[in-house]
Design an enzyme around this catalytic site. Sequence first.
Site, PDB file in Angstrom:
ATOM      1  CG  HIS A   1      -2.016   1.059   1.444  1.00 48.45           C
ATOM      2  ND1 HIS A   1      -2.292   1.674   0.244  1.00 48.45           N
ATOM      3  CD2 HIS A   1      -2.728   1.026   2.283  1.00 48.45           C
ATOM      4  CE1 HIS A   1      -3.468   2.695   0.724  1.00 48.45           C
ATOM      5  NE2 HIS A   1      -3.845   2.167   1.890  1.00 48.45           N
TER       6      HIS A   1
ATOM      7  CG  HIS B   1      -4.038   2.199  -8.963  1.00 49.38           C
ATOM      8  ND1 HIS B   1      -5.191   2.085  -8.676  1.00 49.38           N
ATOM      9  CD2 HIS B   1      -3.247   2.736  -8.118  1.00 49.38           C
ATOM     10  CE1 HIS B   1      -5.426   2.570  -7.615  1.00 49.38           C
ATOM     11  NE2 HIS B   1      -4.371   3.097  -7.106  1.00 49.38           N
TER      12      HIS B   1
ATOM     13  CG  ASP C   1       3.240   4.817  -4.620  1.00 44.77           C
ATOM     14  OD1 ASP C   1       3.446   5.866  -3.721  1.00 44.77           O
ATOM     15  OD2 ASP C   1       2.438   3.871  -4.238  1.00 44.77           O
TER      16      ASP C   1
HETATM   17  N1  ACO Z   1       4.556  -5.136 -12.964  1.00 46.05           N
HETATM   18  C1  ACO Z   1       4.461  -6.144 -13.688  1.00 46.05           C
HETATM   19  N2  ACO Z   1       3.289  -7.026 -13.891  1.00 46.05           N
HETATM   20  C2  ACO Z   1       2.299  -6.382 -13.280  1.00 46.05           C
HETATM   21  C3  ACO Z   1       2.246  -5.381 -12.382  1.00 46.05           C
HETATM   22  C4  ACO Z   1       3.574  -4.487 -12.115  1.00 46.05           C
HETATM   23  N3  ACO Z   1       3.773  -3.431 -11.201  1.00 46.05           N
HETATM   24  N4  ACO Z   1       1.056  -5.132 -11.842  1.00 46.05           N
HETATM   25  C5  ACO Z   1       0.212  -6.193 -12.091  1.00 46.05           C
HETATM   26  N5  ACO Z   1       0.877  -7.102 -13.033  1.00 46.05           N
HETATM   27  C6  ACO Z   1       0.336  -7.997 -13.991  1.00 46.05           C
HETATM   28  C7  ACO Z   1       0.084  -9.347 -12.965  1.00 46.05           C
HETATM   29  O1  ACO Z   1       1.431 -10.035 -12.954  1.00 46.05           O
HETATM   30  C8  ACO Z   1      -0.996  -9.780 -13.762  1.00 46.05           C
HETATM   31  O2  ACO Z   1      -0.351 -10.464 -14.892  1.00 46.05           O
HETATM   32  P1  ACO Z   1      -1.240 -11.911 -15.525  1.00 46.05           P
HETATM   33  O3  ACO Z   1      -2.626 -11.448 -15.651  1.00 46.05           O
HETATM   34  O4  ACO Z   1      -0.402 -12.532 -16.381  1.00 46.05           O
HETATM   35  O5  ACO Z   1      -1.249 -12.800 -14.229  1.00 46.05           O
HETATM   36  C9  ACO Z   1      -1.842  -8.544 -14.188  1.00 46.05           C
HETATM   37  O6  ACO Z   1      -0.777  -7.663 -14.347  1.00 46.05           O
HETATM   38  C10 ACO Z   1      -2.809  -8.198 -13.137  1.00 46.05           C
HETATM   39  O7  ACO Z   1      -2.204  -8.031 -11.917  1.00 46.05           O
HETATM   40  P2  ACO Z   1      -2.991  -8.213 -10.481  1.00 46.05           P
HETATM   41  O8  ACO Z   1      -1.987  -8.651  -9.322  1.00 46.05           O
HETATM   42  O9  ACO Z   1      -3.977  -9.055 -10.745  1.00 46.05           O
HETATM   43  O10 ACO Z   1      -3.639  -6.707 -10.423  1.00 46.05           O
HETATM   44  P3  ACO Z   1      -4.182  -5.931  -9.034  1.00 46.05           P
HETATM   45  O11 ACO Z   1      -5.066  -5.006  -9.484  1.00 46.05           O
HETATM   46  O12 ACO Z   1      -4.454  -7.119  -8.065  1.00 46.05           O
HETATM   47  O13 ACO Z   1      -2.841  -5.329  -8.100  1.00 46.05           O
HETATM   48  C11 ACO Z   1      -1.059  -3.768  -7.777  1.00 46.05           C
HETATM   49  C12 ACO Z   1      -2.362  -3.899  -8.230  1.00 46.05           C
HETATM   50  C13 ACO Z   1      -0.982  -4.346  -6.324  1.00 46.05           C
HETATM   51  C14 ACO Z   1      -0.910  -1.974  -7.614  1.00 46.05           C
HETATM   52  C15 ACO Z   1      -0.280  -4.245  -8.824  1.00 46.05           C
HETATM   53  O14 ACO Z   1      -0.394  -3.582  -9.933  1.00 46.05           O
HETATM   54  C16 ACO Z   1       1.232  -4.293  -8.047  1.00 46.05           C
HETATM   55  O15 ACO Z   1       1.650  -5.132  -7.424  1.00 46.05           O
HETATM   56  N6  ACO Z   1       1.930  -2.979  -8.610  1.00 46.05           N
HETATM   57  C17 ACO Z   1       3.308  -2.586  -8.157  1.00 46.05           C
HETATM   58  C18 ACO Z   1       3.279  -2.238  -6.655  1.00 46.05           C
HETATM   59  C19 ACO Z   1       2.708  -0.684  -6.699  1.00 46.05           C
HETATM   60  O16 ACO Z   1       3.003   0.046  -7.210  1.00 46.05           O
HETATM   61  N7  ACO Z   1       1.779  -0.392  -5.585  1.00 46.05           N
HETATM   62  C20 ACO Z   1       1.227   0.816  -5.508  1.00 46.05           C
HETATM   63  C21 ACO Z   1      -0.137   0.825  -5.740  1.00 46.05           C
HETATM   64  S1  ACO Z   1      -0.661   2.619  -5.802  1.00 46.05           S
HETATM   65  C22 ACO Z   1      -0.818   2.815  -4.020  1.00 46.05           C
HETATM   66  O17 ACO Z   1      -1.214   1.913  -3.080  1.00 46.05           O
HETATM   67  C23 ACO Z   1      -0.925   4.164  -3.674  1.00 46.05           C
END
Ligand code: ACO
Length: 425
Positions: free
Chosen positions: A263, A302, A358
């Site tokens: 988060h 996101h 971020d």
């Molecule tokens: N890099 C590479 N691949 C990604 C990323 C990423 N940052 N984020 C998602 N994916 C991919 C996943 O591997 C998944 O691929 P698949 O369908 O082949 O399995 C697909 O995109 C969907 O990902 P989910 O994890 O299901 O998406 P979710 O909506 O649950 O997650 C999250 C959102 C947690 C923000 C995710 O994008 C992530 O981990 N990002 C990196 C961490 C980050 O930047 N967090 C800050 C969020 S903003 C905040 O809190 C203020």
Amino acid sequence: MGESITVTDNRTGASVEIPIEFGGVSAAEFSKLLPGVWFYDPGFTSTAACESSITFVDGDAGILRYRGYPIEQLAEHSTYLEVAYLLLYGELPNSTQFETWERDITYHTFIHENVRKRFLEGFHYDAHPMGMLVSAIAALSTFYSDAKQIDSPEVLDRQIVRLIAKMPTLAAAAHRFSVGMPFVYPDNELSYTANFLSMMWKVAEPHYQADPALVRALEVLFILHADHEQNCGTTAMRVAASAHSDPYSATAAATAALYGPRHGGANEAAIKMLTEIGSIENVPAFIEQVKQGHGRLQGFGHRVYKSYDPRATIVKKAAYDVFEVTGKNPLIDIALALEEAALSDPYFIDRKLYPNIDFYTGLIYQAMGFPMEMFTVLFAIPRTAGWLAHFKELLDQDLKIARPRQLYVGAERREYVAMQERPTT
Ligand code: ACO
């Protein structure tokens, strides 16, 4: 007749018609048809837990508005304290309202000496400032005997003013302690953000004056972080508030949720990732590695935004304003190359992965001299206004206590076995 759906129970042939309101359907209506059957929705990806009129997000279109005002306009023209007022009371303040609000917040910036001496200075020398902040916020509830009177709007407003006023003081105190520097008392001649920078960086000068460009950049970052509807921290806030916890304890719960690396900790992870990449030449190999499933692009993707996070656009511009004063953070070149490579790669395009807020905030904080442990603290200070706006809204709505159902998947009934009769392996 508006839009509706009809749901039929094929076991009995019974059906109900459920109106679609504000893009959602009422689970309570479904439940009439399916007594004893629960909706299974881990992570609440398909569940709206409340109505809210505070923040609007359209993730597909990249839109963010506070009380109807576009984030771009607020970031350009407003101040954090004005935005805090807007979130809490629903309207932009007129000049008299703002004067009173600013004066009240400034009046309450000091913390009780025992919060500093007994709590903050009681931590281990290498305590993480976020851990100190969570505990200090909770401790505040014990200093104000009226904290529990949440049914009195005047008394609740007093706690709101105290919390918003004291967050920068607690945050700076946590930093100063963790680096062995003496506590700096608030300077009530300064603005909210300038005072925070003074409490952070003052050494021996009688009056610390931060560069106005840095004060404004921090103001913009505080505006961008002030609220983001039902994220994890705000949900923690609302759950605690639904039990009618006092505002300090509920804010501590929200801060604890924000502390998590999924988060509020992503900006720190983004800086670590950019440092690890080290140079622009290594960007293609890093992207390949992520595509192979080894790690993620930190600061990318996101849950809600499936296009460019509107806050990231503003932060990217603010980064250059800061670098004018501090000198360029060399990691920005790697960040830009990474963004360009990702945004033209089908893996990221297909999954609608764009930079989130971020991705660039850490670069600014680092250029301004903040240690990485303070990055999440810098998120918690402004988010306090949003959390408290949700606290107020929830009380006004007189909502039920949050109490989700579970699908039990554990053992069936079994009899207690004495310890000596239990298997040893
Ligand atoms: N890099 C590479 N691949 C990604 C990323 C990423 N940052 N984020 C998602 N994916 C991919 C996943 O591997 C998944 O691929 P698949 O369908 O082949 O399995 C697909 O995109 C969907 O990902 P989910 O994890 O299901 O998406 P979710 O909506 O649950 O997650 C999250 C959102 C947690 C923000 C995710 O994008 C992530 O981990 N990002 C990196 C961490 C980050 O930047 N967090 C800050 C969020 S903003 C905040 O809190 C203020």
